[in-house]
Design a protein around this motif. Sequence first.
Motif, PDB file in Angstrom:
ATOM      1  N   ARG A   1     -65.590 -50.657 -14.474  1.00 21.74           N
ATOM      2  CA  ARG A   1     -66.953 -50.619 -13.925  1.00 21.74           C
ATOM      3  C   ARG A   1     -67.073 -51.453 -12.659  1.00 21.74           C
ATOM      4  O   ARG A   1     -67.734 -51.053 -11.688  1.00 21.74           O
ATOM      5  N   THR A   2     -66.415 -52.622 -12.662  1.00 22.42           N
ATOM      6  CA  THR A   2     -66.458 -53.465 -11.456  1.00 22.42           C
ATOM      7  C   THR A   2     -65.812 -52.745 -10.283  1.00 22.42           C
ATOM      8  O   THR A   2     -66.340 -52.723  -9.160  1.00 22.42           O
ATOM      9  N   GLU A   3     -64.649 -52.136 -10.550  1.00 21.82           N
ATOM     10  CA  GLU A   3     -63.955 -51.399  -9.500  1.00 21.82           C
ATOM     11  C   GLU A   3     -64.771 -50.195  -9.036  1.00 21.82           C
ATOM     12  O   GLU A   3     -64.860 -49.892  -7.830  1.00 21.82           O
ATOM     13  N   MET A   4     -65.419 -49.507  -9.986  1.00 22.46           N
ATOM     14  CA  MET A   4     -66.233 -48.348  -9.630  1.00 22.46           C
ATOM     15  C   MET A   4     -67.451 -48.767  -8.816  1.00 22.46           C
ATOM     16  O   MET A   4     -67.835 -48.089  -7.846  1.00 22.46           O
ATOM     17  N   ASP A   5     -68.074 -49.893  -9.187  1.00 19.75           N
ATOM     18  CA  ASP A   5     -69.209 -50.392  -8.409  1.00 19.75           C
ATOM     19  C   ASP A   5     -68.780 -50.720  -6.987  1.00 19.75           C
ATOM     20  O   ASP A   5     -69.485 -50.406  -6.005  1.00 19.75           O
ATOM     21  N   ARG A   6     -67.585 -51.352  -6.873  1.00 17.68           N
ATOM     22  CA  ARG A   6     -67.085 -51.683  -5.538  1.00 17.68           C
ATOM     23  C   ARG A   6     -66.834 -50.400  -4.725  1.00 17.68           C
ATOM     24  O   ARG A   6     -67.200 -50.307  -3.545  1.00 17.68           O
ATOM     25  N   PHE A   7     -66.220 -49.396  -5.407  1.00 20.81           N
ATOM     26  CA  PHE A   7     -65.938 -48.132  -4.732  1.00 20.81           C
ATOM     27  C   PHE A   7     -67.232 -47.409  -4.338  1.00 20.81           C
ATOM     28  O   PHE A   7     -67.350 -46.845  -3.242  1.00 20.81           O
ATOM     29  N   ASN A   8     -68.221 -47.417  -5.235  1.00 17.14           N
ATOM     30  CA  ASN A   8     -69.499 -46.759  -4.942  1.00 17.14           C
ATOM     31  C   ASN A   8     -70.216 -47.442  -3.792  1.00 17.14           C
ATOM     32  O   ASN A   8     -70.849 -46.795  -2.936  1.00 17.14           O
ATOM     33  N   THR A   9     -70.126 -48.793  -3.745  1.00 16.61           N
ATOM     34  CA  THR A   9     -70.755 -49.516  -2.641  1.00 16.61           C
ATOM     35  C   THR A   9     -70.120 -49.137  -1.309  1.00 16.61           C
ATOM     36  O   THR A   9     -70.809 -48.873  -0.302  1.00 16.61           O
ATOM     37  N   GLN A  10     -68.755 -49.099  -1.289  1.00 18.04           N
ATOM     38  CA  GLN A  10     -68.048 -48.718  -0.075  1.00 18.04           C
ATOM     39  C   GLN A  10     -68.375 -47.275   0.327  1.00 18.04           C
ATOM     40  O   GLN A  10     -68.599 -46.963   1.512  1.00 18.04           O
ATOM     41  N   LEU A  11     -68.438 -46.373  -0.705  1.00 21.07           N
ATOM     42  CA  LEU A  11     -68.751 -44.963  -0.435  1.00 21.07           C
ATOM     43  C   LEU A  11     -70.181 -44.813   0.095  1.00 21.07           C
ATOM     44  O   LEU A  11     -70.437 -44.008   1.009  1.00 21.07           O
ATOM     45  N   ALA A  12     -71.116 -45.600  -0.436  1.00 20.06           N
ATOM     46  CA  ALA A  12     -72.502 -45.542   0.049  1.00 20.06           C
ATOM     47  C   ALA A  12     -72.581 -45.997   1.501  1.00 20.06           C
ATOM     48  O   ALA A  12     -73.308 -45.408   2.326  1.00 20.06           O
ATOM     49  N   LYS A  13     -71.829 -47.058   1.830  1.00 22.63           N
ATOM     50  CA  LYS A  13     -71.826 -47.519   3.218  1.00 22.63           C
ATOM     51  C   LYS A  13     -71.288 -46.430   4.141  1.00 22.63           C
ATOM     52  O   LYS A  13     -71.860 -46.165   5.214  1.00 22.63           O
ATOM     53  N   GLU A  14     -70.179 -45.787   3.714  1.00 31.13           N
ATOM     54  CA  GLU A  14     -69.601 -44.735   4.548  1.00 31.13           C
ATOM     55  C   GLU A  14     -70.572 -43.559   4.694  1.00 31.13           C
ATOM     56  O   GLU A  14     -70.722 -42.987   5.783  1.00 31.13           O
ATOM     57  N   GLN A  15     -71.248 -43.194   3.592  1.00 36.52           N
ATOM     58  CA  GLN A  15     -72.186 -42.086   3.669  1.00 36.52           C
ATOM     59  C   GLN A  15     -73.381 -42.421   4.555  1.00 36.52           C
ATOM     60  O   GLN A  15     -73.863 -41.571   5.318  1.00 36.52           O
TER      61      GLN A  15
END
Length: 400
Positions: free
Chosen positions: A357-371
């Motif tokens: 979950r921590t890794e997914m949150d980090r990935f989602n945050t990075q993906l949101a920034k890119e989007q």
Amino acid sequence: MVTLKRQNKKLHTDRALGGLRCSKESVKMENSEVMSVERRRAAEAARQKRIFNTRNRVIGLDRTALESQVAEKRERENVEREQDKAFESLRAIHDVLVKQQCEDEERRSAALSRELVQFRATHQRAQDSRDADLNFNQQVGSTHSPSASEEDLGPASMQVFQGGDGMDREKKIAEMEENKRVLTAQRQEREKMCLHKKSIELLWGRAQLQQDVRELQLSAAEDEHKREAQVALSKYNQAQAAERAEQQRMERMKDEGENFAEVWHMMTSDLLTECPEVAERGGGGAGPSVLRDRWKGMSAEQLSVIRRQREEQVAEKERRREAERQREAAWDSLQKGQSRQGEEEGKRERERERERRTEMDRFNTQLAKEQRAHQQYLDKSLYTNRPAVSYFKQFNNSSR
């Protein structure tokens, strides 16, 4: 020279004729082109009308459903027509009954009126009233004149007064005729009111009769539906009762058979019959048969065999019980070990899930920034020229 002039004139004439022919042909070609354009326009308009028809394009037509609806409507109209005919016949019957009832009522009213007139003519005559002498110029005793004395009339008669005009017969006759006209007019008005009231009551009675007939029909239909429902329910209950009775009968027969078999087994068993072969089967001897009335029970050897077998069974049962206790102890220890391993595995799984979950949150945050960055690029850099309304209006204007 003359020949040259003639040739030039002929040449000019041929050119003029050729120009006229070309102009005619050009006019014909233009007319054909105009007609062709008009035909194409008409075909295009018909095609657009056929294609852009929302009802045919989106909804469509279900011919089978429409035909079934038409058939149902015709059947419903036929049923309503039959009902109207039945109501008309019923209304005619009711009209005849109401008319007959009105005639009977009128005959009874006429008979009552005749009886009332006869009773009044017989028992309530005007000549027999107290003031008959005033209305019909009749006086008690002899006829008195205006100059009659008090001795002739008597002190208590009070029929002739001083200054009165009791002998003015014309005036009395005129008053009687006026009273008669007033009474006749009142009687006629009262009769008109009675006839109007009777007509209103008759119309109200007809309306009430029609309403009662309608209520009777509705109540009859409701009673018929209730009767059918009760008949169906009673049939269902009867079937259920018959099935339950059959089940009870089968169970009773089964119980009776089992009881009979048990009684028969007890009657034919060695316990009650005291079969002489019991001792031989138990002891294994081959001696003579024991008489039933002299049998004294089992021998000591048979008893010792039974006791020994019982002790062996007790020991075997104790061994099985001990083995069962050992199996249960081993199973308990195995379950405890498995539960301990399960708890440890659950802890490890929760830890891994938390890390995922921590890794997914980090990935989602990075993906949101890119989007967000990509969306800003699209909004501010790429899609800067927004289409106007005229851009969208150019579509869906032709059938091609």
